[in-house]
Design an enzyme around this catalytic site. Sequence first.
Site, short mmCIF file in Angstrom:
data_model
loop_
_atom_site.label_atom_id
_atom_site.label_comp_id
_atom_site.label_asym_id
_atom_site.label_seq_id
_atom_site.Cartn_x
_atom_site.Cartn_y
_atom_site.Cartn_z
N LYS A 1 19.12 86.88 112.17
CA LYS A 1 19.46 85.64 112.88
C LYS A 1 20.29 85.98 114.13
O LYS A 1 20.07 85.39 115.20
CB LYS A 1 20.25 84.71 111.95
N GLN B 1 25.18 80.77 104.66
CA GLN B 1 24.11 81.62 104.13
C GLN B 1 24.08 81.51 102.60
O GLN B 1 25.10 81.70 101.93
CB GLN B 1 24.34 83.07 104.56
N ASP C 1 20.36 74.38 109.26
CA ASP C 1 19.43 74.71 108.19
C ASP C 1 18.59 73.51 107.75
O ASP C 1 17.61 73.66 107.03
CB ASP C 1 20.24 75.23 106.99
#
Length: 284
Positions: free
Chosen positions: A53, A97, A120
């Site tokens: 990322k 995460q 997300d």
Amino acid sequence: MAAQLLDGKVLSAQVEDELKVRVDALRAKGNIPGLCVILVGDDPASHLYVGNKEKACERLGIASTTVRLPADATQAQLEAEVRKANQDAAIHGVLVQLPLPKHLNGAAALSLILPQKDADGIHDVNAGKLMRGEYGAVACTPKGALYMLKSAGIQIAGKHAVVIGRSNIVGKPMAMLLLHENATVTLCHSRTQNLADFTRNADILVAAIGVPRFVTADMVKDGAVVVDVGMNRVDGKFCGDVDFNAVKDKASYITPVPGGVGKMTIAMLMSNTVEAAEKAFAAL
Ligand code: NAP
């Protein structure tokens, strides 16, 4: 018949090219999009994903911040980092995460992220909007999988789509997206009886299970479109939830692992971040 490959590498590069134009336009006005990833613990796969990322942010010109907390971080520490990122005007996307260490309450931490900074696409508000077909930020992995289908011109409306896996981050939002595209959707899980009876009737089959090579050729209809979300490590190598070598001879289209949905997930994370930044700067 050998299936056509739905190539995540090629497609994600195209998505990035389009995003780069948008990021450049923002930067030309002095507006820099920012993504903050909060990473807890030492899980090697999570470190790898976060590294990917960071690299994608660098390619696009998105400012990337990674907050690294130790494996024994407390819920209060995690939530404090989420709040800090929420308040930081230079950050437009926040991502915690997953998976988190077991002692932490992930749902509680995720629900603190401002919905407009939910890179997300899995915040309660955005998940609820998806349910109603009003899209806010959409969960990156299913958004990327759908993008692959649409880019290949695969007909979805009227088709029978079977999704195996009902997680909040993949299976359920995938089923919702396909439903809103007018597929007839069957959502299967570990308690589904006679699973193969459903999968063999799928025009579009999405596997999001977490079991290496679970979907075998006898579970797939001739000419089906097969999307493999699985990301499993076997003997140090990545493989999906689909027995790729056997299924590719039966399917019409198939996504590889690696180089398939995983690449698109990162591209969609970038897309959600750029979109959030554009909205934030437009509101100033
Ligand atoms: P998850 O939360 O563990 O969910 C797995 C789902 O599979 C559950 O709904 C489970 O059913 C179902 N399942 C498990 N065993 C089954 C069986 N024998 N038959 C039918 N269904 C079964 O996993 P996830 O987060 O959705 O991830 C799924 C896979 O995708 C993993 O390999 C993960 O690494 C991968 N993934 C990849 C990306 C990417 O970017 N490519 C992103 C996210 C996840 P129950 O609900 O009944 O337990």
